[in-house]
Design a protein around this motif. Structure first.
Motif, PDB file in Angstrom:
ATOM      1  N   GLN A   1       0.826  -1.203   0.000  1.00  0.00           N
ATOM      2  CA  GLN A   1       0.000   0.000   0.000  1.00  0.00           C
ATOM      3  C   GLN A   1       0.863   1.255   0.000  1.00  0.00           C
ATOM      4  O   GLN A   1       1.871   1.319   0.704  1.00  0.00           O
ATOM      5  N   LYS A   2       0.430   2.253  -0.782  1.00  0.00           N
ATOM      6  CA  LYS A   2       1.071   3.565  -0.757  1.00  0.00           C
ATOM      7  C   LYS A   2       0.417   4.361   0.368  1.00  0.00           C
ATOM      8  O   LYS A   2      -0.783   4.611   0.336  1.00  0.00           O
ATOM      9  N   VAL A   3       1.215   4.688   1.352  1.00  0.00           N
ATOM     10  CA  VAL A   3       0.760   5.428   2.518  1.00  0.00           C
ATOM     11  C   VAL A   3       1.827   6.462   2.863  1.00  0.00           C
ATOM     12  O   VAL A   3       2.885   6.508   2.234  1.00  0.00           O
ATOM     13  N   THR A   4       1.551   7.259   3.867  1.00  0.00           N
ATOM     14  CA  THR A   4       2.558   8.165   4.409  1.00  0.00           C
ATOM     15  C   THR A   4       3.040   7.573   5.720  1.00  0.00           C
ATOM     16  O   THR A   4       2.230   7.261   6.599  1.00  0.00           O
ATOM     17  N   VAL A   5       4.360   7.398   5.836  1.00  0.00           N
ATOM     18  CA  VAL A   5       4.950   6.841   7.053  1.00  0.00           C
ATOM     19  C   VAL A   5       5.832   7.911   7.689  1.00  0.00           C
ATOM     20  O   VAL A   5       6.711   8.482   7.034  1.00  0.00           O
ATOM     21  N   THR A   6       5.561   8.194   8.951  1.00  0.00           N
ATOM     22  CA  THR A   6       6.358   9.145   9.732  1.00  0.00           C
ATOM     23  C   THR A   6       6.654   8.504  11.080  1.00  0.00           C
ATOM     24  O   THR A   6       6.085   7.468  11.416  1.00  0.00           O
ATOM     25  N   GLY A   7       7.515   9.123  11.836  1.00  0.00           N
ATOM     26  CA  GLY A   7       7.766   8.585  13.164  1.00  0.00           C
ATOM     27  C   GLY A   7       9.029   9.116  13.798  1.00  0.00           C
ATOM     28  O   GLY A   7       9.708   9.995  13.263  1.00  0.00           O
ATOM     29  N   PHE A   8       9.318   8.546  14.949  1.00  0.00           N
ATOM     30  CA  PHE A   8      10.502   8.939  15.712  1.00  0.00           C
ATOM     31  C   PHE A   8      10.941   7.774  16.584  1.00  0.00           C
ATOM     32  O   PHE A   8      10.219   6.797  16.765  1.00  0.00           O
TER      33      PHE A   8
ATOM     34  N   HIS B   1      15.819  10.919  24.741  1.00  0.00           N
ATOM     35  CA  HIS B   1      16.371  11.669  23.608  1.00  0.00           C
ATOM     36  C   HIS B   1      15.584  11.320  22.350  1.00  0.00           C
ATOM     37  O   HIS B   1      15.502  10.164  21.952  1.00  0.00           O
ATOM     38  N   HIS B   2      14.989  12.312  21.722  1.00  0.00           N
ATOM     39  CA  HIS B   2      14.083  12.177  20.576  1.00  0.00           C
ATOM     40  C   HIS B   2      14.889  12.199  19.270  1.00  0.00           C
ATOM     41  O   HIS B   2      15.684  13.107  19.042  1.00  0.00           O
ATOM     42  N   LYS B   3      14.657  11.205  18.418  1.00  0.00           N
ATOM     43  CA  LYS B   3      15.334  11.122  17.120  1.00  0.00           C
ATOM     44  C   LYS B   3      14.261  10.997  16.036  1.00  0.00           C
ATOM     45  O   LYS B   3      13.593   9.974  15.931  1.00  0.00           O
ATOM     46  N   GLU B   4      14.095  12.051  15.263  1.00  0.00           N
ATOM     47  CA  GLU B   4      13.091  12.070  14.193  1.00  0.00           C
ATOM     48  C   GLU B   4      13.512  11.121  13.071  1.00  0.00           C
ATOM     49  O   GLU B   4      14.687  11.043  12.721  1.00  0.00           O
TER      50      GLU B   4
END
Length: 143
Positions: A74-81, A88-91
């Motif tokens: 499936q073509k979707v939008t994938v984002t995350g961190f 400690h946050h890593k985009e």
């Protein structure tokens, strides 16, 4: 590029007992497959073609979203961190690799040796946004 996909599948089968083996979670109408592994496992020519960095302290996060019924990519939008244990946050910046019969979303993340990363991944199909959470202990590759 097909070589890269075959390598990922081979690694997921061969290393199924290790912490970086491929896993799957059902999210809504999708089967989301995910894996995080050392970037040095990717062949140099494949990494270059995809614009990936091969470093002993970089991991590759690979996400594949399949329709639960048809099993088609499936073509979707994938984002995350990713967050380590001290917060400690890593985009994560995902790229899409579309091979026609397979679609993959890949991101890289820098890590320390024996660093546990907690991943939060969002899969958005334009209608709904699903959340995937998992964690991996990452190791600096000796290569």
């Amino acid at each position: 590029m097909k070589f890269f996909i075959k390598c990922c599948l081979c690694f997921s089968l061969f290393f199924s007992g290790f912490s970086f083996a491929e896993q799957m979670k059902k999210l809504g109408k999708y089967d989301v497959h995910y894996i995080a592994f050392p970037s040095t496992f990717v062949q140099p020519q494949t990494a270059k073609a995809l614009g990936l960095k091969r470093r002993n302290n970089m991991a590759l996060v690979n996400i594949s979203v399949l329709d639960s019924q048809s099993k088609k990519g499936q073509k979707v939008t994938v984002t995350g961190f990713a967050k380590n244990l001290i917060g400690h946050h890593k985009e994560l910046t995902f790229i899409e690799v579309d091979e026609g019969n397979a679609i993959y979303y890949m991101a890289q993340v820098k890590h320390s040796n024996e660093e546990t990363l907690r991943f939060t991944i969002y899969v958005d199909d334009g209608v709904s946004k699903q959340e995937l959470k998992f964690q991996n202990k990452m190791y600096v590759d000796g290569n």
